[in-house]
Design a protein around this motif. Structure first.
Motif, PDB file in Angstrom:
ATOM      1  N   TRP A 126      47.726  38.446  42.117  1.00  0.00           N
ATOM      2  CA  TRP A 126      47.105  37.129  42.087  1.00  0.00           C
ATOM      3  C   TRP A 126      46.323  36.961  40.794  1.00  0.00           C
ATOM      4  O   TRP A 126      45.524  37.818  40.422  1.00  0.00           O
ATOM      5  CB  TRP A 126      46.170  36.997  43.279  1.00  0.00           C
ATOM      6  N   GLN A 127      46.576  35.876  40.103  1.00  0.00           N
ATOM      7  CA  GLN A 127      45.764  35.519  38.941  1.00  0.00           C
ATOM      8  C   GLN A 127      44.892  34.356  39.373  1.00  0.00           C
ATOM      9  O   GLN A 127      45.362  33.235  39.498  1.00  0.00           O
ATOM     10  CB  GLN A 127      46.652  35.133  37.756  1.00  0.00           C
ATOM     11  N   GLY A 128      43.654  34.634  39.634  1.00  0.00           N
ATOM     12  CA  GLY A 128      42.746  33.643  40.203  1.00  0.00           C
ATOM     13  C   GLY A 128      42.000  32.826  39.174  1.00  0.00           C
ATOM     14  O   GLY A 128      42.556  32.381  38.174  1.00  0.00           O
ATOM     15  N   GLU A 129      40.721  32.682  39.397  1.00  0.00           N
ATOM     16  CA  GLU A 129      39.863  31.821  38.574  1.00  0.00           C
ATOM     17  C   GLU A 129      39.255  32.593  37.411  1.00  0.00           C
ATOM     18  O   GLU A 129      38.039  32.724  37.314  1.00  0.00           O
ATOM     19  CB  GLU A 129      38.761  31.231  39.452  1.00  0.00           C
ATOM     20  N   GLU A 130      40.084  33.095  36.530  1.00  0.00           N
ATOM     21  CA  GLU A 130      39.593  33.866  35.400  1.00  0.00           C
ATOM     22  C   GLU A 130      39.096  32.941  34.296  1.00  0.00           C
ATOM     23  O   GLU A 130      39.795  32.022  33.885  1.00  0.00           O
ATOM     24  CB  GLU A 130      40.697  34.788  34.898  1.00  0.00           C
ATOM     25  N   LYS A 131      37.897  33.192  33.832  1.00  0.00           N
ATOM     26  CA  LYS A 131      37.309  32.353  32.788  1.00  0.00           C
ATOM     27  C   LYS A 131      38.150  32.371  31.525  1.00  0.00           C
ATOM     28  O   LYS A 131      38.725  33.390  31.161  1.00  0.00           O
ATOM     29  CB  LYS A 131      35.885  32.815  32.477  1.00  0.00           C
ATOM     30  N   GLY A 132      38.186  31.235  30.857  1.00  0.00           N
ATOM     31  CA  GLY A 132      38.912  31.117  29.612  1.00  0.00           C
ATOM     32  C   GLY A 132      40.366  30.714  29.760  1.00  0.00           C
ATOM     33  O   GLY A 132      41.028  30.387  28.787  1.00  0.00           O
TER      34      GLY A 132
END
Length: 182
Positions: A126-132
């Motif tokens: 899962w690639q969630g709410e990563e900043k940037g």
């Protein structure tokens, strides 16, 4: 995203609602087969098959943007009965809140769940709410694969309303086929 004009659609001649589409990406191809069970609140089952058609090893990533929202926004249709022209502009998905959370290899939101299984030739994460990251790179279920020439991998998913459950894709498909064959 795949160019929907180049996708090959498969509809069974006998009318049984187990459908598929495939897309050729040159050295590798992807095929997605799907169906719903016959429950009052049906579960959608999907089997992704990724095949290396090339002469060398291939490694890549396939992603699925996961959103829960109104059908007319998700599909790009203004008419809720679904008879409008399909507009595959995934950018409209940016206005849909990302409500999914990844817990113990299961995706859940406040109403739905996605359970998945994969073989040893692929990795699901899962690639969630990563900043940037821009919005279209957040809230994505990703499938990494590394295949030798001629090799394929399978990833199966179950999308349903309510609590997640373990499943066997082929067993669920056999039940649906038996129901429709009478």
């Amino acid at each position: 995203p795949f160019d929907y004009k180049d996708v090959q659609y498969e509809v069974r001649e006998d009318g049984i609602p187990v459908h598929a589409y495939s897309y050729d990406l040159g050295d590798w191809s992807v095929r997605a087969e799907s169906f719903c069970n016959i429950n009052v609140s049906p579960t959608v089952f999907i089997k992704l098959t990724i095949k290396n058609k090339g002469l060398w090893n291939t490694s890549d990533t396939l992603g699925m943007i996961v959103r829960t929202g109104h059908e007319n926004i998700i599909h790009g249709m203004l008419d809720p009965d679904g008879y409008s022209t399909f507009n595959p502009n995934h950018r409209s998905w940016g206005i849909i809140p990302r409500t999914w959370k990844y817990e113990n290899d299961i995706l859940i939101d406040d109403k739905y769940s996605i359970t998945f299984e994969n073989d040893d030739k692929s990795k699901v994460y899962w690639q969630g709410e990563e900043k940037g990251l821009p919005w279209h790179r957040r809230g994505i279920l990703k499938f990494d694969f590394n295949l030798s020439p001629g090799e394929e991998c399978e990833i199966t998913l179950a999308l349903k309303k309510g609590e997640p459950e373990k499943f066997d894709y082929e067993e669920e498909k056999a039940k649906v086929m038996k129901f429709w064959e009478g």
